[in-house]
Scaffold this active site. Structure first.
Site, PDB file in Angstrom:
ATOM      1  N   TRP A 170     -14.125  21.495  26.878  1.00  0.00           N
ATOM      2  CA  TRP A 170     -13.873  21.424  28.321  1.00  0.00           C
ATOM      3  C   TRP A 170     -13.769  20.010  28.865  1.00  0.00           C
ATOM      4  O   TRP A 170     -13.396  19.829  30.022  1.00  0.00           O
ATOM      5  CB  TRP A 170     -14.970  22.165  29.090  1.00  0.00           C
ATOM      6  CG  TRP A 170     -16.383  21.819  28.712  1.00  0.00           C
ATOM      7  CD1 TRP A 170     -17.221  22.569  27.946  1.00  0.00           C
ATOM      8  CD2 TRP A 170     -17.132  20.643  29.078  1.00  0.00           C
ATOM      9  NE1 TRP A 170     -18.442  21.944  27.805  1.00  0.00           N
ATOM     10  CE2 TRP A 170     -18.420  20.767  28.491  1.00  0.00           C
ATOM     11  CE3 TRP A 170     -16.849  19.509  29.846  1.00  0.00           C
ATOM     12  CZ2 TRP A 170     -19.416  19.793  28.652  1.00  0.00           C
ATOM     13  CZ3 TRP A 170     -17.832  18.542  29.994  1.00  0.00           C
ATOM     14  CH2 TRP A 170     -19.094  18.686  29.407  1.00  0.00           C
ATOM     15  N   LYS A 194      -7.700  28.565  21.714  1.00  0.00           N
ATOM     16  CA  LYS A 194      -8.669  29.064  22.692  1.00  0.00           C
ATOM     17  C   LYS A 194      -9.264  27.875  23.441  1.00  0.00           C
ATOM     18  O   LYS A 194     -10.043  27.111  22.875  1.00  0.00           O
ATOM     19  CB  LYS A 194      -9.802  29.847  22.027  1.00  0.00           C
ATOM     20  CG  LYS A 194     -10.651  30.616  23.064  1.00  0.00           C
ATOM     21  CD  LYS A 194     -11.986  31.043  22.534  1.00  0.00           C
ATOM     22  CE  LYS A 194     -13.068  30.021  22.764  1.00  0.00           C
ATOM     23  NZ  LYS A 194     -13.389  29.761  24.198  1.00  0.00           N
ATOM     24  N   SER A 248     -19.283  20.607  20.047  1.00  0.00           N
ATOM     25  CA  SER A 248     -20.582  20.116  19.609  1.00  0.00           C
ATOM     26  C   SER A 248     -20.787  20.344  18.117  1.00  0.00           C
ATOM     27  O   SER A 248     -20.200  21.250  17.512  1.00  0.00           O
ATOM     28  CB  SER A 248     -21.699  20.816  20.385  1.00  0.00           C
ATOM     29  OG  SER A 248     -21.829  22.166  19.967  1.00  0.00           O
ATOM     30  N   CYS A 303     -16.980  12.161  23.874  1.00  0.00           N
ATOM     31  CA  CYS A 303     -17.729  12.037  22.621  1.00  0.00           C
ATOM     32  C   CYS A 303     -17.648  10.638  22.032  1.00  0.00           C
ATOM     33  O   CYS A 303     -18.420  10.292  21.135  1.00  0.00           O
ATOM     34  CB  CYS A 303     -17.261  13.076  21.611  1.00  0.00           C
ATOM     35  SG  CYS A 303     -15.485  13.150  21.404  1.00  0.00           S
ATOM     36  N   GLU A 402     -27.015  13.624  21.883  1.00  0.00           N
ATOM     37  CA  GLU A 402     -25.826  13.490  22.716  1.00  0.00           C
ATOM     38  C   GLU A 402     -26.116  14.060  24.106  1.00  0.00           C
ATOM     39  O   GLU A 402     -26.328  15.264  24.259  1.00  0.00           O
ATOM     40  CB  GLU A 402     -24.647  14.216  22.069  1.00  0.00           C
ATOM     41  CG  GLU A 402     -23.328  13.958  22.747  1.00  0.00           C
ATOM     42  CD  GLU A 402     -22.153  14.564  21.998  1.00  0.00           C
ATOM     43  OE1 GLU A 402     -21.062  13.965  22.025  1.00  0.00           O
ATOM     44  OE2 GLU A 402     -22.322  15.627  21.381  1.00  0.00           O
TER      45      GLU A 402
END
Length: 514
Positions: A170, A194, A248, A303, A402
């Site tokens: 996202w 997806k 993740s 990230c 994170e």
């Protein structure tokens, strides 16, 4: 710095493409459809908390239909010439450029990104990626032919794998859709993507633009459903030959379990905890500016964002002071307001998660600036102020985990050995930067920091021609660049006999004496 600004409240101006989703949020075989799971999901504007669009989620049957469409489209698309696929992608880039403002607004609305970020980074980067792969589609060469055995001519073919099942995150939904889709289809594959449930809008607009550009129905399909239902079914689908996942590390492990159980090709781009190493000869102004920009891009939901600044002790206090001062000037506000530098996080859940990390860190570290949600006109949104934390322990969760928010942690180091050791001291290895004027220090950092990308005297820039991907728990495989074709093609060795001799000398090892 809070900057509510003045933004248009008119939904039509904030989301001019709304009417394009009247038929649903699944894109299968070139047309929109409604999901059949019986459940709905709301896209929420994180700046206001308002419902932007409620859509029907995909069921496993919708995934089956998308895979069937991709399988049906595969033979013709894989059989197209490189020039034909290239031409289609060039047209695609042109359509995307024409739709740039709609894409930018939809991305800002669903993600909370400031318009200046989506207009100047997300959308132009996606158009450029598309143009790059339009050219790269004509350069899918294998190894040159040669007589390696003496009696045979060998050559290598690169062939498409089949249907690719991809899952995108996202935080950069448009760019991640492009990074998944473009190398796959440039190489002759078809794809079912997806997107994340909160952010499907630009993935769907991207797929519709491909159809408008003349890319055949079924080559690009979008299913918008939950990870547990639609995502896991896609990854484990027997009609899917490859899985590409960005997200993740924890979810990546689950994706790997499902994909490897069905012996699929697997590409994982996972979490990161990028170090930002400042040596004592660095240009301090450059490092401070780079740290604030690198830590706060996309409200820290990146990230590769700078999350751990290691500053050699002679510069440490000055770096902390000046970075905190610059952070305090960053304007937090509505993404559609002129002058906004950073917007909200993706959701209140994510905002509260980041706040909890910071609050726990107070017990052992110093929150120099930020560390709270803004009040007043921004209270309804998922906002969090830019935050600088100093003096945390290397083994603390705020250093090791994170956070995915606008938080930078600063720690001191003494010798160069210690700085590089600390930079490598997390499970992750996606990106890093080193700041120095010494070419030998710079070269050492690029060799010894274990990350898929190491910047020198900068942090964050990416380009279509260069690969993106990680080491260690950050995954494996590459997005962008010609290296991405290694993910999306199969290598075939072809070998021709040149002797025209019926009985070969090596046959005697199997039968006969001569």
């Amino acid at each position: 710095m809070q900057n509510p600004g003045t933004a248009t409240p008119d939904p039509a101006e904030r989301f001019p493409a709304r009417e394009r989703f009247a038929d649903g949020a699944q894109y299968i075989a070139g047309r929109l459809a409604r999901g059949t799971s019986g459940r709905t999901h709301a896209v929420i504007d994180p700046a206001t908390g308002e419902d932007v669009l409620t859509y029907e989620l995909a069921s496993t049957a919708d995934v089956d239909a998308a895979v069937a469409a991709a399988r049906a489209a595969f033979p013709a698309w894989a059989g197209a010439t490189p020039a034909e696929r290239s031409d289609a992608l060039h047209r695609f880039a042109a359509v995307l450029a024409d739709r740039a403002e709609d894409l930018a607004r939809a991305e800002s609305l669903q993600c909370g990104k400031p318009l200046k970020l989506t207009r100047e980074f997300d959308v132009p980067g996606t158009v450029d990626n598309t143009a790059f792969f339009a050219g790269a589609a004509r350069h899918l060469a294998g190894q040159s032919a040669g007589e390696y055995s003496g009696d045979h001519t060998s050559y290598v073919r690169r062939e498409p794998i089949g249907v690719v099942g991809s899952i995108a995150p996202w935080n950069y939904p448009l760019q991640m859709a492009a990074w998944k889709i473009l190398p796959a289809i440039a190489a002759g594959n078809t794809i079912v993507l997806k997107p994340a449930e909160p952010t499907p809008l630009t993935s769907l607009l991207f797929a519709r633009a491909a159809t408008e550009a003349g890319i055949p129905d079924g080559v690009i399909n979008i299913v918008t459903g939950t990870g547990k239902e639609a995502g896991e079914h896609l990854v484990g689908h027997p009609g899917v030959a490859m899985t590409s996942f960005t997200g993740s590390t924890a979810v990546g492990r689950r994706v790997a379990e499902i994909a490897t159980a069905t012996v699929k090709r697997l590409h994982l781009e996972l979490g990161g905890k990028a170090p930002f190493v400042v040596f004592d000869d660095a240009d301090l102004d450059a490092a401070v500016n780079g740290a604030v920009a690198g830590a706060l891009i996309n409200t820290g939901q990146d990230c590769t964002a700078a999350t751990r600044a290691y500053v050699q002790r002679p510069l440490y206090e000055a770096f902390v002071e000046r970075t905190a001062a610059l952070m305090a000037t960053v304007r937090v506000g509505d993404p559609f307001a002129e002058g906004t530098d950073i917007g909200p996080l993706i959701s209140h859940v994510q905002r509260d998660r980041v706040a909890a990390f910071v609050d726990r860190a107070r017990a052992h570290a110093r929150v120099v600036t930020g560390g709270e949600a803004p009040r007043g006109e921004l209270e309804d949104g998922a906002y969090y102020l830019p935050t600088l934390i100093a003096d945390a322990a290397q083994d603390s969760e705020v250093v090791q985990s994170e956070l995915f928010g606008p938080v930078l942690v600063v720690l001191p180091f003494d010798g160069d050995d210690e700085g590089i050791r600390l930079a490598n001291d997390t499970p992750y290895g996606l990106a890093a930067s080193a700041w120095t004027r010494d070419v030998f220090r710079a070269n050492r950092a690029t060799r010894e920091i274990k990350a898929g990308c190491v910047w020198i005297n900068d942090h964050i820039p990416i380009i279509s021609e260069m690969p993106h991907g990680g080491y260690k728990a950050s995954g494996f495989g590459k997005d962008m660049s010609a290296y991405s074709f290694e993910e999306y093609t199969q290598i075939k060795h072809v070998m021709f006999d040149n002797t025209a001799v019926a009985r070969k000398p090596w046959h005697r090892t199997i039968f006969g004496d001569s």
